[in-house]
Design a protein around this motif. Sequence first.
Motif, mmCIF file in Angstrom:
data_model
loop_
_atom_site.group_PDB
_atom_site.id
_atom_site.type_symbol
_atom_site.label_atom_id
_atom_site.label_comp_id
_atom_site.label_asym_id
_atom_site.label_seq_id
_atom_site.Cartn_x
_atom_site.Cartn_y
_atom_site.Cartn_z
ATOM 1 N N ASP A 73 -5.611 -1.592 -4.906
ATOM 2 C CA ASP A 73 -5.026 -2.150 -3.693
ATOM 3 C C ASP A 73 -5.984 -3.206 -3.162
ATOM 4 N N SER A 103 0.839 -1.204 0.000
ATOM 5 C CA SER A 103 0.000 0.000 0.000
ATOM 6 C C SER A 103 0.872 1.252 0.000
ATOM 7 N N GLY A 119 -3.529 -2.736 5.996
ATOM 8 C CA GLY A 119 -4.838 -3.385 6.029
ATOM 9 C C GLY A 119 -4.805 -4.708 6.779
#
Lengths: 231, 231, 303, 303
Positions: free
Chosen positions: A162, A42, B140
């Motif tokens: 993503d 990311s 994440g």
Amino acid sequence: MIRFVDVTKIYSNGVIGLRNTTVKIDKGEFVFIIGSSGSGKSTFLKLIMHEEMPTEGEVYVNGYSVHDMPHSEIPYLRRSLGVVFQDFRLLPNKTAYENVAFAMQIVEATSREIRRQVPLALGLVGLSKKAKAYPNQLSGGEQQRVVLARALVNNPSVLIADEPTGNLDPKTSKEIMALLEEINQRGTTVVVATHEKDLVDSMKKRVIVLERGDIKSDVKKGSYSNEDKDY
Amino acid sequence: MIRFVDVTKIYSNGVIGLRNTTVKIDKGEFVFIIGSSGSGKSTFLKLIMHEEMPTEGEVYVNGYSVHDMPHSEIPYLRRSLGVVFQDFRLLPNKTAYENVAFAMQIVEATSREIRRQVPLALGLVGLSKKAKAYPNQLSGGEQQRVVLARALVNNPSVLIADEPTGNLDPKTSKEIMALLEEINQRGTTVVVATHEKDLVDSMKKRVIVLERGDIKSDVKKGSYSNEDKDY
Amino acid sequence: MKIRTIKLLAKEGANNVVKNKLMSFASMMTVVVALFILGIVLLMAINITSNIEAMKRDLELTVFLNVNATPYQREEVVNFVEAKKDAGLISEYRIETKEQMYENIKNSLEDESLLEGFTVENAAESFYIKLVDPNSSDAIISQISEFGGVNKNAIGYGKEELDKLEGILKIFNSVTIIVLAVLMIISIFLISNTIKLTVYARRHQIEIMKYIGAVDSFIRGPFIVEGFILGLLGAAVAFLLTSQAYTLLQKGLNALLTNLNLSTLRIMPFSPVAVRMFIIYAIFGIVIGGVGSVVSVRKHLNV
Amino acid sequence: MKIRTIKLLAKEGANNVVKNKLMSFASMMTVVVALFILGIVLLMAINITSNIEAMKRDLELTVFLNVNATPYQREEVVNFVEAKKDAGLISEYRIETKEQMYENIKNSLEDESLLEGFTVENAAESFYIKLVDPNSSDAIISQISEFGGVNKNAIGYGKEELDKLEGILKIFNSVTIIVLAVLMIISIFLISNTIKLTVYARRHQIEIMKYIGAVDSFIRGPFIVEGFILGLLGAAVAFLLTSQAYTLLQKGLNALLTNLNLSTLRIMPFSPVAVRMFIIYAIFGIVIGGVGSVVSVRKHLNV
Ligand SMILES: Nc1ncnc2c1ncn2[C@@H]1O[C@H](COP(=O)(O)OP(=O)(O)OP(=O)(O)O)[C@@H](O)[C@H]1O
Ligand SMILES: Nc1ncnc2c1ncn2[C@@H]1O[C@H](COP(=O)(O)OP(=O)(O)OP(=O)(O)O)[C@@H](O)[C@H]1O
Ligand SMILES: [Mg+2]
Ligand SMILES: [Mg+2]
């Protein structure tokens, strides 16, 4: 098209997101970014879209040099990209339709174009029936597909995704990947951070492997586990 | 332990989340809920934890009857469950450590217990080093693992996980699933909504397949594609 | 920016007003409260000033003739006063004869027996003069005291009271200005506070818009429109509230003043200032609403 | 709820104050503004009331003896007044002799020639009496007018002025009560508005806590503490601000009043009311802060 020159990203709390990365992604390429959780995927994508600034080094995207870009140029860089965010970032007070339309409104498309393109984009991701639903009325996978529709709707020259299938079942995932491939074949550069081993393996695209902020490998027609290792 | 009797969930906008569902999950079971995006998996789990109320029918969880439960009882039902939310739901102004500790504070654990259990839980999901990071400083997958640590930390009698590995790489996903299996073997009922075909196939647990709000199949030792179909 | 975009942003702003009910209500009511307080203070100040001005206009210049002034000397003074009246310096005057003066003195003494030996002949004739401009008193006094028949030591203009009134007026004016300034600052502060909070609650939305490539003016647009609308709505509500509350107060106080025989004091009605008040309110509301929104949005644009 | 949990929630509340700077600042400053306005109005009311009370206390009951009153009659009146003074009804009195009275009349007339034939003998002796309670005037007047030596027609108590003052006091009292009530409502409204917005900005957090099994009181706890702290902080800041602003104003106005020879009017210093003001502020701040938070949180607990 996208070029990282010796890029290091160290976050304010001292965590290294990316280290001495030099990489080049050409126009029209299809690239998977893989790597274990927290390896910097990311971060890599955020540097492209100017969400984060490199601590060192230089990032070039679509002719923009991210480093000394004036604040007012940033929106134009971002408009040249279509982005599927890992955390979605849908506007909660807009319906699925309105969220997608919004991406067209900011580039000042005509309402006619909007009325034609938005249903098309929602249809591509299989959400025609959910146009009127607000994000909190959508399932996780549905939200994710709205984000994808929003990223596609302006026909960006670069598509950055993503984890675009993290909330999708294998069948839908496969369809989405096929969609990305189709878009890529029409000339759009596609950069996808993903964990979908099966899809990466089957699609035989360029694979960049990150490990703790370093590029560990960069293979033209790679698979998820190039060196017989799991990431 | 968990029992749905003729449960129908129709959302306020008329969308059917779940239809005429009758199902029973016994204490100590390990159940996968699978189905394509929007098939009602999250709805199923939300009904268990009283986030949504059934439109018709009755849901029994850990001795609570969800239908006529007084408002003040809801927290106690939820405490008996550990939940991994599909949308994480971490408190943004608390660090990873504090988020996990918070789950213990609400059950009024002693600070000693908290100081012992929280690092243990974070260690289990491989996040010891990220204890001090705030959610927006986590990737994440890291956030997802904090949520899992929070769900585990109170040793709940039922663990409900909605897409707990959606943001994780295959290796970490496998580890997390192994962790869930271990917890299950220690007596905890585990209900996991997931899209991880490989893992479902390899673990040979009970699989409940949802399709547009209906239970399409419920197989004791199932796999992701019981009937040679992709969901 | 294209016309259709401007239209779009205006529509968006209007939609936001409706969609964010709590925040719209909070912002609007803060404007209402701020303007209401401001308006009441303003109206108070106007009333106090106008009442004191009226009292000043009521002041009389008193001129006594000498007890033994000749008719010619008297005529001189009358001519002078008439001339000044024609010149527009004196609004009106009346003359009190010796007889009237005698009666007055008799009435003013609590015990008539005190007047033993005091006759009409001993009383002085006197002039009571109202000036158009109270500030011209000094000039007129110095001119009138030149006349032979005038008792130079007995010219009076309630100078003392005038000074006191002037002083009170000055105090009220400065206090009013201070209070108005403070209230203005407080109002702006309260409103900007509220707007900041409502924008803060939507900071993520602002960031999202930035992340998908919206230019700053595009994001700001709806907020400006929203600020305008809420400011104008707030001004309208405040105006209604002020006019109603003030009219109620005005009626009550005037009745009270009449009851208390204080009817020289008057609370003026709302209508003469209504238009001006509305314009002040509207400008204040719109500007504060619009500017406040823009400023509050700015800090979240930097992503 | 266990002690350690209560401690925890208190700490949490204190932390939130620090972590949510914008929202803390907004809430606190709203309390400050509300209390500041409230305080200034309160102080204004106190001053107006006390000044009018002082003016009322300054009123004198004037009693004239007949010009030909005998020494015995005079003595009767003096005894009566002394007795009333001993009984605590009269605070002080002074007697003006015939000579002083004559001088006074002489000075009050603008033209001495008017006094021709008016001698000391014609002047009346008079009593100037200050009452402890202005409202006892009627009783005392009726008693004192029974005496033979007293000129019944000339007893004066500035009744007219008293009535006017009473009336003005009544007006100010009712206006003050109305203004205070309105400001109180406005303050509570503004504060609750602000609290609602700050809670609204954190509604998702409240929901998350509910979803992981927190009981309502656990979620409310930190908000109550936060409300308390911000209310108390706001009260403290408002108190400092009020005392400073008021003292400044008091000094300025008193100097001005002295300049204008209006020194019978006095703006009282802050110190005598400081403690009471602080208590009012603190209670208001804490209660509003705490209650406001609880109420605002409640609607988000229902998930
Ligand atoms: N804003 C931030 N502040 C501090 N550290 C951060 C921040 N964002 C990410 N990091 C850290 O940087 C590292 C790389 O994060 P990144 O989000 O790029 O990982 P990722 O490869 O996308 O992981 P995932 O697959 O779990 O999404 C992680 O260790 C993460 O904790
Ligand atoms: N709050 C809501 N209001 C209205 N409709 C909703 C709401 N939540 C979910 N739905 C709808 O109900 C259906 C089932 O949603 P659910 O979230 O249970 O799906 P899911 O199986 O979890 O999907 P995913 O795998 O994408 O998370 C979907 O069509 C969704 O759009
Ligand atoms: Mg990531
Ligand atoms: Mg779901």
